[in-house]
Design a protein around this motif. Structure first.
Motif, mmCIF file in Angstrom:
data_model
loop_
_atom_site.group_PDB
_atom_site.id
_atom_site.type_symbol
_atom_site.label_atom_id
_atom_site.label_comp_id
_atom_site.label_asym_id
_atom_site.label_seq_id
_atom_site.Cartn_x
_atom_site.Cartn_y
_atom_site.Cartn_z
ATOM 1 N N ASP A 74 41.351 35.244 42.880
ATOM 2 C CA ASP A 74 40.214 35.159 41.745
ATOM 3 C C ASP A 74 40.173 35.754 40.720
ATOM 4 O O ASP A 74 40.074 35.282 39.660
ATOM 5 C CB ASP A 74 38.688 35.105 42.835
ATOM 6 C CG ASP A 74 38.816 33.966 43.726
ATOM 7 O OD1 ASP A 74 39.232 32.910 43.516
ATOM 8 O OD2 ASP A 74 37.774 34.176 44.369
ATOM 9 N N ARG A 75 40.528 37.091 41.089
ATOM 10 C CA ARG A 75 39.830 38.275 39.381
ATOM 11 C C ARG A 75 41.017 38.216 38.475
ATOM 12 O O ARG A 75 41.251 38.049 37.283
ATOM 13 C CB ARG A 75 39.771 39.485 40.223
ATOM 14 C CG ARG A 75 38.540 40.380 41.057
ATOM 15 C CD ARG A 75 38.553 41.372 41.451
ATOM 16 N NE ARG A 75 38.771 42.504 40.314
ATOM 17 C CZ ARG A 75 40.016 42.924 39.670
ATOM 18 N NH1 ARG A 75 40.986 43.492 40.554
ATOM 19 N NH2 ARG A 75 40.092 44.310 39.080
ATOM 20 N N ARG A 77 43.184 35.481 38.673
ATOM 21 C CA ARG A 77 42.991 33.378 38.005
ATOM 22 C C ARG A 77 42.322 33.760 37.072
ATOM 23 O O ARG A 77 42.614 33.446 35.907
ATOM 24 C CB ARG A 77 42.744 33.072 38.716
ATOM 25 C CG ARG A 77 42.797 31.291 37.995
ATOM 26 C CD ARG A 77 42.569 31.082 39.450
ATOM 27 N NE ARG A 77 42.586 29.267 38.998
ATOM 28 C CZ ARG A 77 43.513 28.718 38.615
ATOM 29 N NH1 ARG A 77 44.628 29.593 38.681
ATOM 30 N NH2 ARG A 77 43.240 27.851 38.161
ATOM 31 N N ASP A 78 41.070 35.188 36.855
ATOM 32 C CA ASP A 78 39.901 34.925 35.775
ATOM 33 C C ASP A 78 40.548 35.054 34.501
ATOM 34 O O ASP A 78 40.818 34.959 33.181
ATOM 35 C CB ASP A 78 38.462 35.696 36.184
ATOM 36 C CG ASP A 78 37.080 35.165 35.075
ATOM 37 O OD1 ASP A 78 36.662 34.364 35.004
ATOM 38 O OD2 ASP A 78 37.493 36.477 34.531
ATOM 39 N N GLN A 115 42.404 22.315 35.109
ATOM 40 C CA GLN A 115 42.375 23.362 36.642
ATOM 41 C C GLN A 115 41.600 22.104 37.666
ATOM 42 O O GLN A 115 41.282 21.601 37.980
ATOM 43 C CB GLN A 115 40.824 24.001 35.837
ATOM 44 C CG GLN A 115 40.929 24.270 34.723
ATOM 45 C CD GLN A 115 39.943 25.496 34.628
ATOM 46 O OE1 GLN A 115 39.768 26.709 35.149
ATOM 47 N NE2 GLN A 115 39.209 24.676 33.442
ATOM 48 N N SER A 117 40.853 21.652 41.330
ATOM 49 C CA SER A 117 39.508 20.989 42.222
ATOM 50 C C SER A 117 40.192 20.311 43.277
ATOM 51 O O SER A 117 40.580 19.808 43.761
ATOM 52 C CB SER A 117 38.608 20.598 41.141
ATOM 53 O OG SER A 117 38.663 19.493 41.396
ATOM 54 N N LEU A 123 40.315 27.001 44.217
ATOM 55 C CA LEU A 123 41.334 28.169 43.252
ATOM 56 C C LEU A 123 39.885 28.328 42.019
ATOM 57 O O LEU A 123 39.257 26.950 41.768
ATOM 58 C CB LEU A 123 42.186 27.351 42.430
ATOM 59 C CG LEU A 123 43.951 27.701 43.362
ATOM 60 C CD1 LEU A 123 44.720 26.885 42.663
ATOM 61 C CD2 LEU A 123 43.929 28.807 43.219
ATOM 62 N N ARG A 124 39.478 29.540 41.914
ATOM 63 C CA ARG A 124 38.322 29.375 39.979
ATOM 64 C C ARG A 124 38.943 29.106 39.664
ATOM 65 O O ARG A 124 39.852 29.384 39.067
ATOM 66 C CB ARG A 124 38.542 30.903 40.278
ATOM 67 C CG ARG A 124 37.472 31.250 39.517
ATOM 68 C CD ARG A 124 37.413 33.374 38.994
ATOM 69 N NE ARG A 124 36.663 33.278 38.121
ATOM 70 C CZ ARG A 124 35.099 34.018 38.321
ATOM 71 N NH1 ARG A 124 35.020 33.286 39.597
ATOM 72 N NH2 ARG A 124 34.237 34.496 38.053
ATOM 73 N N SER A 125 38.319 28.567 38.517
ATOM 74 C CA SER A 125 37.872 27.867 37.274
ATOM 75 C C SER A 125 37.167 28.511 35.974
ATOM 76 O O SER A 125 35.825 28.823 36.587
ATOM 77 C CB SER A 125 37.797 26.101 37.425
ATOM 78 O OG SER A 125 36.838 26.200 38.393
ATOM 79 N N ILE A 126 37.584 27.857 34.645
ATOM 80 C CA ILE A 126 36.059 28.731 33.775
ATOM 81 C C ILE A 126 35.590 26.840 33.575
ATOM 82 O O ILE A 126 36.171 26.010 33.521
ATOM 83 C CB ILE A 126 36.623 29.075 33.009
ATOM 84 C CG1 ILE A 126 37.981 28.434 32.502
ATOM 85 C CG2 ILE A 126 37.490 30.575 33.287
ATOM 86 C CD1 ILE A 126 38.609 29.448 31.486
#
Length: 337
Positions: A74-75, A77-78, A115, A117, A123-126
């Motif tokens: 997560d960190r 990936r952001d 991205q 889902s 998985l993290r997305s913005i």
């Protein structure tokens, strides 16, 4: 800088700082450039496929569709997502060619809207793309720059993408790029050096720790060999500097002395009886004699320095006699003869 860290399960994960380092930024910029060049080559050949459809086919064939699955943590990936969008946006500015700006916009749209889902693990997305207000204004004017016959087919997709971004509220406006609104302010923020790359030959690489006797002996031997080689190539310079180290200093003194006296002679030749240069040289000589007299009086008060005082008095008398002759060099006539 360490680029990886160990997670709780003992697995390696990229640190967020890696994505602002030269290791990632340079590679990703090169990939974007390669994508633009590949699309340019295909764009002129394919006339039956719509420009954006052609771009999506190229995106898949070059492996960009797997990019999102390369960073699961997560960190990290952001940081990866924000840096990637920022690098796409930097190719859409006015200083870039209109074709490049259009392809970079296609890439930004595709990267953001692909991205993943519903994955396991998730998985993290913005949800937003930060963009400086001046670059946003420039981006909105992009379709108007695609006016030539070669670029006109790119304009409809560019308009649709910008309209979709505006409708969905994807762009998060931040202060102008002149204010440095991004964090970090510029990319790359860290420069990663490869420890295996060096400009020195392998035999000259420094080893850690105290050198061994064998290493010291090898260095001494190399130093002697280099000195002998230099002496053979420069026999005159070597003999002068080694046998008579004061010779070079004496030659330099004579050179400066001759230059000064020539300057005094030039002033006299111009018609002045005593030039400023000549008077300055005479005043300096008198000042030296006065200082020496003061030193001689100080030494005369010490009984232990009688021999030194006698020799000093003889020297001072010689200087005074030289000044009475009014030669052009003053006390310089006593030096370097």
């Amino acid at each position: 800088m360490s680029l990886t860290t160990t997670t709780g399960r003992g697995e390696l994960a990229l640190q967020p700082g890696y994505f602002s380092s030269s290791a990632f930024v340079k590679a990703f910029r090169d990939d974007i450039t390669s994508l633009i060049h590949a699309y340019h080559d295909s764009y002129g050949k394919e006339t039956q496929i719509q420009p954006f459809q052609l771009f999506k086919q190229l995106w898949v064939s070059l492996g960009w569709k797997w990019l999102h699955f390369s960073v699961p943590e997560d960190r990290a990936r952001d940081a990866f997502l924000h840096t990637a969008c920022r690098l796409f946006i930097e190719r859409t500015v006015r200083t870039e060619a209109p074709f490049t700006r259009a392809v970079a916009l296609y890439g930004l749209h595709t990267f953001f809207h692909t991205q993943p889902s519903g994955t396991l693990p998730l998985l993290r997305s913005i949800a937003y793309i930060p963009i400086p207000i001046d670059q946003h204004t420039s981006l909105l004017s992009l379709p108007g720059t695609l006016q030539t016959p070669y670029l006109v087919p790119l304009a409809p997709a560019a308009r649709n993408i910008l309209s979709q971004f505006g409708t969905e509220g994807i762009f998060l406006l931040i202060p102008s790029s002149e204010c440095g609104p991004f964090k970090p302010r510029s990319l790359p923020y860290e420069v990663v050096l490869d420890d295996t790359i060096t400009t020195q030959p392998p035999d000259l690489l420094k080893k850690k720790g105290r050198p061994s006797k064998r290493e010291r002996s090898r260095r001494a031997k190399n130093a002697v060999e280099n000195l002998e080689k230099w002496l053979q190539e420069n026999p005159h310079q070597g003999s002068d500097s080694l046998t008579d180290p004061s010779k070079a200093t004496a030659e330099l003194y004579h050179l400066h002395k001759a230059s000064l006296l020539d300057k005094v002679d030039e002033s006299k030749n111009e018609g002045a009886m005593q030039s400023d240069e000549s008077l300055a040289l005479l005043d300096a000589s008198k000042h030296v004699v006065q200082r020496l007299k003061a030193a001689e009086m100080f030494l005369s008060s010490d009984n232990s320095g009688s021999q030194t005082t006698t020799s000093s008095r003889v020297g001072i008398e010689r200087m005074e006699q030289t000044l009475k002759k009014e030669n052009r060099g003053g006390l310089l006539s006593l030096l370097g003869n």
